[in-house]
Design an enzyme around this catalytic site. Structure first.
Site, short mmCIF file in Angstrom:
data_model
loop_
_atom_site.label_atom_id
_atom_site.label_comp_id
_atom_site.label_asym_id
_atom_site.label_seq_id
_atom_site.Cartn_x
_atom_site.Cartn_y
_atom_site.Cartn_z
N ASP A 1 0.78 -1.29 -0.06
CA ASP A 1 0.06 -0.16 0.13
C ASP A 1 0.93 1.13 -0.07
O ASP A 1 0.49 2.30 -0.67
CB ASP A 1 -0.92 0.18 1.16
CG ASP A 1 -2.21 -0.90 0.94
OD1 ASP A 1 -2.43 -1.19 -0.08
OD2 ASP A 1 -3.11 -1.11 1.84
N ASN B 1 -5.13 8.87 1.65
CA ASN B 1 -5.60 7.90 2.68
C ASN B 1 -6.19 9.07 3.88
O ASN B 1 -7.46 8.75 4.18
CB ASN B 1 -4.56 7.14 3.30
CG ASN B 1 -4.78 5.93 2.76
OD1 ASN B 1 -5.65 5.42 2.03
ND2 ASN B 1 -3.92 5.06 3.54
#
Length: 259
Positions: free
Chosen positions: A49, A118
């Site tokens: 990620d 995010n």
């Protein structure tokens, strides 16, 4: 909804510095060829990620869809690594994400802009608790939050740091943001809020010299900030591709039932 793609899409392979990712990149280029990012129909990111977020920050403005394959420790935004890449690209389902746009002012008067796919998080820099005020669309909602800090998370990022701080998991496409305190001391009973995605969030550090605070947009950290303004970007949007049997919407939903 499946992504319409040519039978033999031009693929640009990008990999983290980890040895398994580099080895996979060489194998995939030997099998499918390689082209520049400018010429590619799709970008294939090999890693975890963290590498996916770096890829979005570096190449998100290209407008090319990104298909990630997990060759790192964390792979919430990635697909599993398999050989049948072309077939999987043909069947892939798109997830369109808008990042947060952050403007930070530092003690020295410097203004720093950054995007976050995010979350944006403010965190105390020393052993002393941070004092932060929270304004939403120009109206003060919390005069003084005392604690370790505060997080603003997107739906895609709501399962990461935000969830670890006991924030809510947001459905993909809900057009919402999570506002979550980190270890709040006062107001002790406040556990955060779910905001409309077009909310302008202004976070002011109330005692920046005695109680310094840093801000991090994904992995981009700025220290000694005095004010941070956050809103959803209206200009930038990225497309991630996921295998239909385990798409991003299903992953976010499933996280709510993980123990």
């Amino acid at each position: 909804m499946e992504m319409m793609m040519t039978a033999a899409p031009r693929i640009a392979f990008l990999a983290s510095t980890a040895e398994p990712a580099q080895r996979a990149r060489q194998e995939l280029m030997a099998r499918y060829g390689d082209c520049s990012i400018e010429e590619a129909d799709v970008l294939c990111a090999l890693g975890g990620d963290g590498f996916m977020l770096r890829t979005l920050h570096r190449h998100g403005a290209s407008g090319k869809p990104v298909y990630g394959m997990k060759l790192g420790s964390v792979g919430f935004l990635m697909n599993q690594y398999h050989d049948d890449l072309l077939e999987r690209l043909q069947r892939a389902e798109p997830a369109k994400l808008r990042p947060l746009q952050m403007m930070a002012q530092t003690e020295s008067g410097v203004s720093v802009e950054s995007l976050a796919y995010n979350e944006v998080s403010l965190l105390r820099q020393t052993h002393q608790a941070a004092y932060i005020s929270i304004d939403l669309n120009g109206q003060t909602r919390i005069d003084e939050l005392t604690g370790d800090g505060v997080i603003v998370a997107t739906p895609a990022g709501s399962t990461a740091y935000n969830y670890s701080a006991h924030g809510p998991i947001l459905p993909l496409g809900s057009h919402t943001l999570a506002l979550t305190p980190i270890a709040p001391y006062r107001p002790r009973r406040w556990r955060g809020a779910i905001l409309k995605a077009d909310t302008e969030i202004r976070l002011r550090v109330l005692d920046p010299y005695k109680r310094p605070v840093s801000v991090t947009a994904d992995s981009h950290e700025i220290r000694d900030v005095v004010e941070v303004t956050i809103r959803e970007s209206t200009e930038q949007r990225v497309t991630l591709l996921f295998d239909p049997e385990h798409n991003l919407e299903e992953r976010i939903f499933s996280e709510q039932f993980a123990f």
